[in-house]
Structure formats: C-alpha cells, structure tokens
Design a protein around this motif. Structure first.
Motif, PDB file in Angstrom:
ATOM      1  N   ILE A 221       0.805  -1.182   0.168  1.00 44.64           N
ATOM      2  CA  ILE A 221       0.077   0.140  -0.123  1.00 44.64           C
ATOM      3  C   ILE A 221       0.827   1.228  -0.152  1.00 44.64           C
ATOM      4  CG2 ILE A 221      -0.256   0.017   2.554  1.00 44.64           C
ATOM      5  CD1 ILE A 221      -3.012   1.319   2.102  1.00 44.64           C
ATOM      6  N   ALA A 222       0.707   2.166  -0.969  1.00 48.99           N
ATOM      7  CA  ALA A 222       1.668   3.295  -1.040  1.00 48.99           C
ATOM      8  C   ALA A 222       0.818   4.393  -1.583  1.00 48.99           C
ATOM      9  CB  ALA A 222       2.723   2.823  -1.775  1.00 48.99           C
ATOM     10  N   VAL A 223       0.848   5.668  -0.996  1.00 49.62           N
ATOM     11  CA  VAL A 223       0.377   6.883  -1.479  1.00 49.62           C
ATOM     12  C   VAL A 223       1.581   7.705  -1.787  1.00 49.62           C
ATOM     13  CG1 VAL A 223      -0.949   8.951  -0.702  1.00 49.62           C
ATOM     14  CG2 VAL A 223      -1.827   6.492  -0.233  1.00 49.62           C
TER      15      VAL A 223
ATOM     16  N   GLY B 245      -1.328  12.010   4.151  1.00 52.52           N
ATOM     17  CA  GLY B 245      -1.969  12.340   5.423  1.00 52.52           C
ATOM     18  C   GLY B 245      -3.184  13.147   4.917  1.00 52.52           C
ATOM     19  N   LYS B 246      -3.746  13.015   3.843  1.00 50.30           N
ATOM     20  CA  LYS B 246      -5.090  13.562   3.365  1.00 50.30           C
ATOM     21  C   LYS B 246      -6.247  12.367   3.381  1.00 50.30           C
ATOM     22  CE  LYS B 246      -2.660  16.813   0.499  1.00 50.30           C
ATOM     23  NZ  LYS B 246      -2.210  17.012  -0.838  1.00 50.30           N
ATOM     24  N   GLY B 247      -6.332  11.225   3.964  1.00 48.77           N
ATOM     25  CA  GLY B 247      -7.104  10.508   4.005  1.00 48.77           C
ATOM     26  C   GLY B 247      -7.195   9.618   2.950  1.00 48.77           C
TER      27      GLY B 247
ATOM     28  N   GLY C 100      -4.827   7.227   2.113  1.00 48.45           N
ATOM     29  CA  GLY C 100      -4.518   5.854   2.208  1.00 48.45           C
ATOM     30  C   GLY C 100      -5.781   4.845   2.873  1.00 48.45           C
ATOM     31  N   MET C 101      -6.436   5.651   3.773  1.00 48.23           N
ATOM     32  CA  MET C 101      -7.730   5.141   4.423  1.00 48.23           C
ATOM     33  C   MET C 101      -8.792   4.619   3.517  1.00 48.23           C
ATOM     34  SD  MET C 101      -7.755   4.134   7.496  1.00 48.23           S
ATOM     35  CE  MET C 101      -6.786   4.870   8.551  1.00 48.23           C
TER      36      MET C 101
ATOM     37  N   THR D  59       3.678   4.061   9.752  1.00 44.58           N
ATOM     38  CA  THR D  59       2.863   3.367   8.737  1.00 44.58           C
ATOM     39  C   THR D  59       2.018   2.040   9.863  1.00 44.58           C
ATOM     40  OG1 THR D  59       4.611   3.410   7.061  1.00 44.58           O
ATOM     41  CG2 THR D  59       3.283   1.260   7.328  1.00 44.58           C
TER      42      THR D  59
ATOM     43  N   PHE E 132      -0.945   3.994  11.123  1.00 43.58           N
ATOM     44  CA  PHE E 132      -1.859   4.056  10.066  1.00 43.58           C
ATOM     45  C   PHE E 132      -2.580   2.683  10.054  1.00 43.58           C
ATOM     46  CE2 PHE E 132      -2.951   2.406   5.674  1.00 43.58           C
ATOM     47  CZ  PHE E 132      -3.984   3.151   5.513  1.00 43.58           C
ATOM     48  N   TYR E 133      -1.740   1.344  10.056  1.00 41.48           N
ATOM     49  CA  TYR E 133      -2.738   0.192  10.116  1.00 41.48           C
ATOM     50  C   TYR E 133      -3.547  -0.085  11.504  1.00 41.48           C
ATOM     51  CZ  TYR E 133       1.020  -1.439   6.484  1.00 41.48           C
ATOM     52  OH  TYR E 133       1.391  -1.282   5.394  1.00 41.48           O
TER      53      TYR E 133
ATOM     54  N   ARG F 249      -4.742   2.468  12.991  1.00 43.73           N
ATOM     55  CA  ARG F 249      -6.059   3.176  12.951  1.00 43.73           C
ATOM     56  C   ARG F 249      -6.933   2.477  11.881  1.00 43.73           C
ATOM     57  NH1 ARG F 249      -8.253   7.179  14.939  1.00 43.73           N
ATOM     58  NH2 ARG F 249      -8.574   8.490  13.414  1.00 43.73           N
TER      59      ARG F 249
END
Ligand SMILES: CC(C)(COP(=O)(O)OP(=O)(O)OC[C@H]1O[C@@H](n2cnc3c(N)ncnc32)[C@H](O)[C@@H]1OP(=O)(O)O)[C@@H](O)C(=O)NCCC(=O)NCCS
Length: 175
Positions: A86-88, A94-96, A98-99, A142, A145-146, A148
């Motif tokens: 997973i990569a942005v 940080g703008k949502g 990835g979620m 990272t 992030f996981y 969250r």
C-alpha cells in the motif's frame, strides 16, 4: 484536486508500471530493489492476468495514479489474503487517501474476483487480511496507520530483515 474526487480502478494497464515506480520511490521508504519488486508485481499481472493472483486498486486523480494497493490470496489457506503493498504518493499523504484505499481494498477482498481461484472466486471468501512491515522507527507512521485502519499486531519476528530490524505481522478479520 481533493482526495474526495479521487476515483478507484481495478484493472492494471501498461502505464501502471511507471506509475507504481514513481509512487513507491516518492515515499522514500523503499530500497531500489524493493521498488523493482513492486513494479514486477504489476508486470506479472499484465503478463499473466488474474492467474498471477496479484490484484490491485489504483487511486486516480484525473489521469494521474496517486496511490495503490496490491494484494492476493495466500496459497494453501482457505480465506487469508496478503496485502503486499500500500503506497500513497508523497504529495498526497496525510489527506485520508490511504484510508480510502484500504477501505476499497477490503471491499474488493470481501467481494472476491470473478474467475479467480479460491479464496477470491466466491463472494465473501476473503476473511483475514495480513500485512508485513518493518519494526524500524521509520515505519512508526505506517504502523499507526495500520492500527487506525483496524489491524492488530499479531507477531513480531526479531531481527528478521537484518540485525535489529524486526518483521511485524498485522492482521485484520473482515466482517
Ligand atoms: C502508509 C500510507 C499508505 C498511509 O496513507 P495516507 O494517505 O498518508 O494515510 P491517511 O491520510 O489516510 O491517514 C490515515 C490515518 O493514518 C495515520 N497516519 C497516516 N500517516 C501518518 C503519519 N505520518 N504519522 C502519524 N499517523 C499517520 C493517522 O492516524 C491517520 O488517521 P487520522 O486521519 O485520524 O489522523 C502512506 O503514508 C504511505 O504510502 N507511506 C509510505 C509507504 C508505506 O509505508 N507503505 C506501507 C508498507 S508496504
């Protein structure tokens, strides 16, 4: 363009090899050989279709790919799936996004893929999603992030990648 206007695409096209190279490189997280592995998975899918067992979600802002996931069934399991990448793009982090990518990917895993082998052939078969990452401090964001995204740390393999560089295995059970 805002993250809300981003659209998602499933089927890779030939320009995605360069898009993935650009995105993964932009993060500054990966060694050159790791970038090549990410690109190879796209090429493998382009060459072999779904028989490659690599599946994707590409996030597009207009004509530009700005993030992606790569995932696939884990051989010899009934319903476990590996989220390989997973990569942005660094400019979009940080703008949502990835979620949103994670949520699209989980939907895809739950729905399955027409024509694919189990566990992706039937609706509702992909159940447990695994992610492996490094325990290095660089990967702290990272890991957060996981967490969250609803993943929990299932295992830590000490010094797996190199002395002092542990492998962390995260898992999420889909509803
Ligand atoms: C990990 C990654 C995919 C997350 O994508 P993103 O678009 O930046 O993440 P989002 O904006 O959707 O953030 C979602 C949540 O993750 C957490 N998070 C993301 N980046 C973070 C950071 N730099 N620091 C702390 N928390 C962070 C936040 O808690 C955020 O929740 P919030 O919105 O409630 O604050 C992206 O940052 C990335 O590509 N990183 C480098 C590559 C990588 O590590 N890939 C995974 C290994 S294959």
């Amino acid at each position: 363009m805002t993250p809300a206007a981003v659209t998602f695409r499933e089927v890779p096209c030939s320009s995605d090899t360069e898009a993935v190279r650009r995105i993964v490189s932009s993060t500054g997280f990966f060694q050159p050989f790791e970038v090549e592995v990410a690109v190879e998975l796209v090429q493998e899918r382009l060459d072999r279709g779904i028989a490659s067992e690599y599946f994707f979600r590409f996030a597009e802002a207009g004509a530009e790919v700005v993030g992606y996931t790569c995932f696939g069934p884990i051989p010899c399991t009934i319903s476990s799936v590996d989220l390989y990448w997973i990569a942005v793009d660094a400019a979009w982090q940080g703008k949502g996004l990835g979620m949103r990518l994670m949520s699209e990917t989980e939907k895809a895993i739950s729905a399955g893929v027409a024509g694919a082998r189990p566990p992706f052939c039937n609706s509702g078969n992909g159940r447990r999603v695994y992610i492996e990452t490094s325990g290095k401090e660089l990967y702290g964001p990272t890991q957060r992030f996981y967490e969250r995204a609803g993943f929990r740390l299932e295992a830590r393999l000490e010094s797996f990648y190199a002395p002092g560089d542990d492998k962390l295995v995260y898992v999420k059970t889909l509803a």
